[in-house]
Design an enzyme around this catalytic site. Sequence first.
Site, PDB file in Angstrom:
ATOM      1  CG  ASP A  37       0.898  39.583  90.913  1.00  0.00           C
ATOM      2  OD1 ASP A  37       1.040  38.584  90.165  1.00  0.00           O
ATOM      3  OD2 ASP A  37       1.454  40.671  90.686  1.00  0.00           O
ATOM      4  N   GLY A  69       4.346  33.002  90.506  1.00  0.00           N
ATOM      5  CA  GLY A  69       5.508  32.650  89.691  1.00  0.00           C
ATOM      6  C   GLY A  69       6.809  33.013  90.391  1.00  0.00           C
ATOM      7  CG  HIS A 100       0.180  29.147  88.925  1.00  0.00           C
ATOM      8  ND1 HIS A 100       0.069  30.490  89.209  1.00  0.00           N
ATOM      9  CD2 HIS A 100       0.783  29.085  87.701  1.00  0.00           C
ATOM     10  CE1 HIS A 100       0.579  31.207  88.209  1.00  0.00           C
ATOM     11  NE2 HIS A 100       1.015  30.377  87.299  1.00  0.00           N
ATOM     12  NE  ARG A 160       0.364  35.100  83.390  1.00  0.00           N
ATOM     13  CZ  ARG A 160       0.610  35.167  84.677  1.00  0.00           C
ATOM     14  NH1 ARG A 160       0.833  34.055  85.364  1.00  0.00           N
ATOM     15  NH2 ARG A 160       0.637  36.329  85.297  1.00  0.00           N
ATOM     16  CG  LEU A 195     -17.553  35.380 101.872  1.00  0.00           C
ATOM     17  CD1 LEU A 195     -17.166  36.754 102.391  1.00  0.00           C
ATOM     18  CD2 LEU A 195     -16.344  34.461 101.887  1.00  0.00           C
TER      19      LEU A 195
HETATM   20  C1  IPE Z   1      -3.085  40.167  87.574  1.00  0.00           C
HETATM   21  O1  IPE Z   1      -1.811  39.670  87.738  1.00  0.00           O
HETATM   22  C2  IPE Z   1      -4.043  39.048  87.283  1.00  0.00           C
HETATM   23  C3  IPE Z   1      -4.267  38.076  88.362  1.00  0.00           C
HETATM   24  C4  IPE Z   1      -3.745  38.113  89.550  1.00  0.00           C
HETATM   25  C5  IPE Z   1      -5.188  37.034  88.045  1.00  0.00           C
HETATM   26  P1  IPE Z   1      -0.761  39.661  86.546  1.00  0.00           P
HETATM   27  O2  IPE Z   1       0.486  39.096  87.107  1.00  0.00           O
HETATM   28  O3  IPE Z   1      -1.305  38.975  85.352  1.00  0.00           O
HETATM   29  O4  IPE Z   1      -0.608  41.205  86.214  1.00  0.00           O
HETATM   30  P2  IPE Z   1       0.628  42.016  85.618  1.00  0.00           P
HETATM   31  O5  IPE Z   1       1.064  41.299  84.382  1.00  0.00           O
HETATM   32  O6  IPE Z   1       1.688  42.033  86.658  1.00  0.00           O
HETATM   33  O7  IPE Z   1       0.068  43.380  85.387  1.00  0.00           O
HETATM   34  C1  IPE Z   2      -0.678  35.321  89.981  1.00  0.00           C
HETATM   35  O1  IPE Z   2       0.660  35.017  90.004  1.00  0.00           O
HETATM   36  C2  IPE Z   2      -1.519  34.249  89.326  1.00  0.00           C
HETATM   37  C3  IPE Z   2      -2.108  34.641  88.044  1.00  0.00           C
HETATM   38  C4  IPE Z   2      -1.898  35.777  87.449  1.00  0.00           C
HETATM   39  C5  IPE Z   2      -2.966  33.677  87.414  1.00  0.00           C
HETATM   40  P1  IPE Z   2       1.598  35.277  88.762  1.00  0.00           P
HETATM   41  O2  IPE Z   2       1.591  34.057  87.899  1.00  0.00           O
HETATM   42  O3  IPE Z   2       1.257  36.531  88.073  1.00  0.00           O
HETATM   43  O4  IPE Z   2       3.001  35.403  89.463  1.00  0.00           O
HETATM   44  P2  IPE Z   2       4.157  36.426  89.103  1.00  0.00           P
HETATM   45  O5  IPE Z   2       3.565  37.791  89.149  1.00  0.00           O
HETATM   46  O6  IPE Z   2       4.638  36.059  87.739  1.00  0.00           O
HETATM   47  O7  IPE Z   2       5.174  36.201  90.153  1.00  0.00           O
HETATM   48 MG    MG Z   3       1.864  38.436  88.267  1.00  0.00          MG
END
Ligand code: IPE
Ligand code: IPE
Ligand code: MG
Length: 265
Positions: A29, A32, A46, A80, A140
């Site tokens: 996570d 973004g 990403h 999204r 793995l």
């Molecule tokens: C969880 O992250 C999903 C992935 C890392 C693929 P999100 O960013 O989508 O989760 P929330 O919205 O913070 O719960």
């Molecule tokens: C994780 O990063 C990637 C996916 C969920 C696909 P995010 O896109 O959720 O990044 P943040 O949480 O918005 O910073």
């Molecule tokens: Mg996220």
Amino acid sequence: MTHCLQSVVEYMAFQQFSLIPAHVAVIMDGNGRWAQKKNRPRVFGHRNGARRVRELVEAAGESHVKYLTLYAFSEENWNRPQDEVNALFKLLSQYLKSEIDHLHRNNVRLRGIGDRTKIPKSCLTLLEQGESKTVLNDGLQLTLALSYSARSDMVSALKHIAQKVRSGEIDEGDICESMIANELSTRELPNPDLLIRTSGEQRLSNFLLWELSYSELYFTEKHWPDFCRKDFDLALASYARRDRRFGTVAKNELSTSPELVQGST
Ligand code: IPE
Ligand code: IPE
Ligand code: MG
């Protein structure tokens, strides 16, 4: 080396080894937010996040972790903006295209879990090619969760079990934990020992809800694109210090407390 000494060494090696989680699951996570901090578009995050995956796969293999399960795209992530979803699947396809041979050469077995009906065709084809190419690899065991929802997975499992009851194949009384586990998409994997989530959030976001029941949780403030080998080692070190009691009492208390061992009052 005498037999006795050899078994002591083996025992110590075993102790050493059990401090390493067999299965690590990761919620990658923060892509973004990482990009936002740099005043760049989310997709920049990403792209840099995707680059970190090879390093993690190598680190897991070298640390003798046997199973690595990565949350790459959740069912909820379909909500999204379309541009971001497209960019994510393009990156996933690029990852698969560039990594499958490398994974195969390193004896890694690739699996996917999640709702395949929703994954774009080009990405799904690459995933399936990767799965069949690496099917015999016993190094793995790498699982990518794509369009994954733990609740949906449980619903499918329960529907399948209900069908079996209706058809008379099984009796309602036969339903047990292992039967449910065997109906989940993770049926070939042991439960995760350690869950790592990057970027500060302390939630599961619909990831492996059944399987994580007794996992150790590790949260780090690091955003995923900054999560490096050293951070993975810190997570493993934290795991090694945990006392996993599974509802019973600490191992050292069991061996030092004659009352508990002998059941006397
Ligand atoms: C969880 O992250 C999903 C992935 C890392 C693929 P999100 O960013 O989508 O989760 P929330 O919205 O913070 O719960
Ligand atoms: C994780 O990063 C990637 C996916 C969920 C696909 P995010 O896109 O959720 O990044 P943040 O949480 O918005 O910073
Ligand atoms: Mg996220």
